[in-house]
Design an enzyme around this catalytic site. Structure first.
Site, short mmCIF file in Angstrom:
data_model
loop_
_atom_site.label_atom_id
_atom_site.label_comp_id
_atom_site.label_asym_id
_atom_site.label_seq_id
_atom_site.Cartn_x
_atom_site.Cartn_y
_atom_site.Cartn_z
N PRO A 2 28.46 41.03 110.26
CA PRO A 2 27.96 41.56 108.99
C PRO A 2 28.87 41.16 107.82
CG PRO A 2 27.84 43.23 110.70
CD PRO A 2 28.59 42.08 111.28
N GLU A 3 28.24 40.61 106.79
CA GLU A 3 28.95 40.24 105.58
C GLU A 3 28.36 41.05 104.43
OE1 GLU A 3 29.65 36.01 105.06
OE2 GLU A 3 29.09 35.61 107.14
N LYS A 59 33.10 44.48 102.36
CA LYS A 59 32.41 44.68 103.64
C LYS A 59 32.45 46.14 104.09
CE LYS A 59 33.52 40.04 105.39
NZ LYS A 59 34.13 39.29 106.53
N HIS A 92 24.17 51.41 122.69
CA HIS A 92 25.29 51.13 121.81
C HIS A 92 25.35 52.06 120.59
CE1 HIS A 92 24.80 46.90 123.66
NE2 HIS A 92 25.71 47.59 124.35
N ARG A 111 30.36 45.82 120.25
CA ARG A 111 31.72 45.40 120.59
C ARG A 111 32.81 46.37 120.11
NH1 ARG A 111 32.64 39.11 119.58
NH2 ARG A 111 34.53 39.69 120.75
N ARG A 150 46.76 29.09 93.90
CA ARG A 150 46.69 29.18 95.36
C ARG A 150 46.90 27.80 95.99
NH1 ARG A 150 45.66 34.44 97.80
NH2 ARG A 150 44.79 35.72 96.14
N ARG A 248 38.22 30.15 111.97
CA ARG A 248 36.79 30.28 112.23
C ARG A 248 36.14 28.91 112.37
NH1 ARG A 248 34.49 35.01 110.97
NH2 ARG A 248 32.96 34.22 112.46
#
Length: 266
Positions: A2-3, A59, A92, A111, A150, A248
């Site tokens: 989920p974003e 999030k 779940h 999870r 950065r 990722r």
């Protein structure tokens, strides 16, 4: 995982399901998703409280009540489900809130990588104080400020929740593909034109994804092609490249998103 768009959709589910309703019962089916609060205390402090208007920050979802706030994070597999009290439990379902009228708000997570916290305002500030600005509210100047100075790669910075809150793996790859920027480009080395392309891609991608309630797997999006066998770029048809960046799996088009030089620029 989920974003921002998914969590915004969960905010809508919470609002339509239980906002304004009083909590009759809180059932903790698996205390493994609770952080800093016992099942007994969660039930005691929430029973009789009324759900207020929920908020999203990055999030995180803030399930506010007329007392403490339930702070939720969905990890990789979490979700919120609105159900009737007579509907069978799911394997779940971890925490279930039953409100007046019989509706249930169910926190469901296979999870259990994140979960629920119970916080007052001071606790909420402590939990979220290290977050960067929310990606959905980012202005062009704000975007430049996030990247200024950065030395890390674009993808690493955009996924860093302390730099910018709400973006995850799929969104960042999609945004960078739309902006024609390589994910390993040095974040602080963009030109004014590249800053503009990045902010426009971010804003448009988020707007479409929030409307869809997720990062949609459309064939015109990188997201819709990235897992295809022999995946090709939706824009130019070139074979997509893959590697691990920022920990990722990362996908990009070698033609649309030129690789950086040693100095971090194309």
């Amino acid at each position: 995982m989920p974003e921002l768009p998914d969590v915004e959709a969960f905010r809508g589910i919470l609002a339509s399901c239980v906002q304004g309703k009083r909590i009759r019962r809180t059932e903790v089916c698996d205390a493994g998703v609770l952080h800093g609060v016992s099942a007994g205390r969660l039930c005691r402090e929430l029973t009789g409280r009324r759900f207020a208007e929920p908020e999203r920050r990055g999030k995180w979802l803030l399930a506010r009540t007329d007392g403490p706030t339930v702070l939720l994070h969905f990890g990789m597999t979490g979700e919120l489900v609105c159900a009737g009290s007579g509907e069978p439990a799911h394997a779940h379902d971890r925490v279930v809130f039953t409100v007046t009228g019989g509706r249930q708000l169910r926190y469901r997570d296979q999870r259990k990588l994140q979960g629920l916290w119970l916080v007052d305002e001071a606790g909420l500030d402590r939990m979220l104080r290290d977050q960067g600005p929310d990606a959905a509210t980012l202005t062009r100047k704000g975007c430049e400020a996030v990247l200024a100075g950065r030395r890390g790669g674009l993808k690493s910075v955009l996924m860093d929740q302390s730099a910018l809150a709400g973006l995850g793996n799929l969104l960042v790859d999609e945004i960078l593909w739309r902006a024609r920027l390589h994910p390993a480009r040095r974040a602080g080395a963009l030109s004014a034109d590249e800053h503009g392309r990045l902010h426009t891609a971010l804003r448009r991608t988020l707007r479409s994804a929030v409307r869809a309630g997720r990062v949609p797997p459309r064939s015109s999006w990188l997201t819709g092609r990235r897992d295809d066998p022999g995946a090709s770029c939706p824009r130019c048809g070139a074979a997509l490249c893959r590697m691990r960046l920022a920990g990722r799996g990362t996908v990009w088009c070698p033609d649309c998103q030129p690789a950086p030089t040693a100095g971090g620029e194309t």
